[in-house]
Design a protein around this motif. Structure first.
Motif, PDB file in Angstrom:
ATOM      1  N   GLY A 190       0.974  -1.284  -0.009  1.00 25.17           N
ATOM      2  CA  GLY A 190       0.114   0.169  -0.116  1.00 25.17           C
ATOM      3  C   GLY A 190       0.808   1.197  -0.014  1.00 25.17           C
ATOM      4  N   GLU A 193      -3.439   3.986   2.897  1.00 24.67           N
ATOM      5  CA  GLU A 193      -4.257   2.807   1.879  1.00 24.67           C
ATOM      6  C   GLU A 193      -3.248   1.773   1.760  1.00 24.67           C
ATOM      7  OE1 GLU A 193      -5.236   3.999  -2.542  1.00 24.67           O
ATOM      8  OE2 GLU A 193      -4.772   4.864  -2.039  1.00 24.67           O
ATOM      9  N   LEU A 250      -4.149  -1.733   0.355  1.00 21.44           N
ATOM     10  CA  LEU A 250      -3.929  -2.984  -0.706  1.00 21.44           C
ATOM     11  C   LEU A 250      -4.320  -3.973  -0.812  1.00 21.44           C
ATOM     12  CD1 LEU A 250      -1.484  -1.125  -3.471  1.00 21.44           C
ATOM     13  CD2 LEU A 250      -4.118  -0.603  -2.958  1.00 21.44           C
TER      14      LEU A 250
END
Length: 368
Positions: A314, A330, A332
């Protein structure tokens, strides 16, 4: 020997002191072991070193730079700003000053060999015993060389820079320019008065440091790291005592006998800053480091990276407001929230701020 990617990432994490932060080691030794570190974003350098040294904060890095003088901020590989151990500076400069200089992009910018030497001499004289801003150095260089050095021919962010400034990194590699502590928000330069060490032995030593931090590797990857021609990288490696290995079946080399790998696979959660050398200097390993959605979302885009179990999982962003630090992550892939929160707390300690964590999309672009 065939290294798996898991072994390579565990080995690099350990040698970069990311799997276990160094305890009791000077920051200069940490930098040496990680093969130098980017510092074009100074806060990123402070965070990267803080993550690698137990109990260190951004103030620890500043003290090593400006009080202890055990670190030097200067133009390193690829002409980008780096932190280098002061003790190793002659070797680094010997290697860097031996590399071919880039040719100016346009005829209007070009300088003759004599003009380059005149500017380097002028920089050294102007900075001898004094710390100057770049604007002050402009005036000094032009006064010592001639109006041609001040011609506004270099495209800059919002205008044009004088011709002589394209030689700044060359002057640094010759040992007559490095960064000073700064004057308020203004960047300053000093003359470290360093004589570069002999080229061949310096290139071999830097290649040895590179292999320790980033091996298994290839001579072509070393050439890319140094912004040198590939034949030069191969010539340097040919002079070293190396051992052929493979990484997931791809040919590579290590220093002879340097086959060590940790007993355990890579694990844990890291929030690495911009241009961090664990995620930056990987060459042909980029695809292995950026599995799945990270390949499209993160690879090659200069984000701060979320590392989970040794691979990019991320990206993240930080925004400071006074003593507060808002961290947005964020992810992933799946991430252990307890470990992520511990890492956010550590980031706050290093940056001397009170952090908060938000999980969600990072909406800003990568660093230029």
């Amino acid at each position: 020997m065939n290294f798996s990617w898991s072994q390579v990432s565990a080995r690099r994490l350990a040698r970069h002191h990311l799997s276990a932060p160094a305890e009791g080691l000077p920051l200069a030794e940490v930098v040496r072991r990680m093969g130098s570190t980017h510092a074009q974003v100074m806060s990123a350098a402070e965070l990267g070193l803080g993550l690698r040294s137990k109990g260190a904060t951004r103030q620890s890095v500043r003290e090593a730079l400006w009080q202890e003088r055990s670190l030097v901020k200067t133009f390193g590989p690829r002409g980008t700003v780096h932190l280098l151990p002061a003790e190793d500076l002659p070797v680094w400069l010997g290697a860097l000053s031996a590399l071919p200089s880039a040719t100016a992009a346009t005829p209007e910018m070009r300088m003759s060999a004599e003009q380059v030497e005149a500017v380097i001499a002028a920089i050294g004289e102007a900075l001898d015993g004094q710390e100057l801003t770049v604007d002050e150095l402009d005036a000094e260089v032009v006064a010592r060389t001639g109006p041609w050095a001040g011609d506004l021919v270099m495209p800059a962010f919002q205008g044009w820079w004088p011709r002589w400034r394209q030689v700044i990194s060359v002057a640094a590699h010759r040992g007559v320019l490095a960064f000073g502590a700064g004057r308020g928000r203004k960047v300053t330069y000093v003359n470290p008065r360093i004589e570069p060490a002999p080229a061949d032995s310096s290139l071999e030593q830097v290649a040895t440091w590179f292999l320790h931090a980033f091996g298994p590797a290839t001579p072509e990857r070393f050439a890319h790291f140094m912004n040198a021609p590939k034949p030069l990288g191969r010539a340097v490696f040919d002079r070293l005592d190396l051992e052929a290995v493979t990484v997931e079946g791809r040919p590579a080399v290590v220093a002879r006998g340097d086959l060590w790998v940790p007993d355990e696979p890579p694990s844990g959660v890291l929030l690495l800053p911009y241009f961090d050398y664990y995620s930056y200097a990987v060459g042909n390993d980029k695809e292995l480091l950026h599995p799945g959605p990270a390949a499209e979302r993160v690879m090659g885009k200069n984000f701060q990276t979320l590392i989970v179990d040794g691979v990019v999982a991320g990206l993240w962003h930080q925004k400071r407001s006074g003593s507060r630090l808002a961290v947005t992550v964020e992810a992933l892939t799946a991430v252990d929230l307890d470990l992520l929160e511990e890492q956010v707390i550590r980031v706050g300690e290093i940056m001397e701020a009170r952090p908060t964590l938000t999980l969600g999309p990072v909406t800003v672009g990568g660093h230029a």
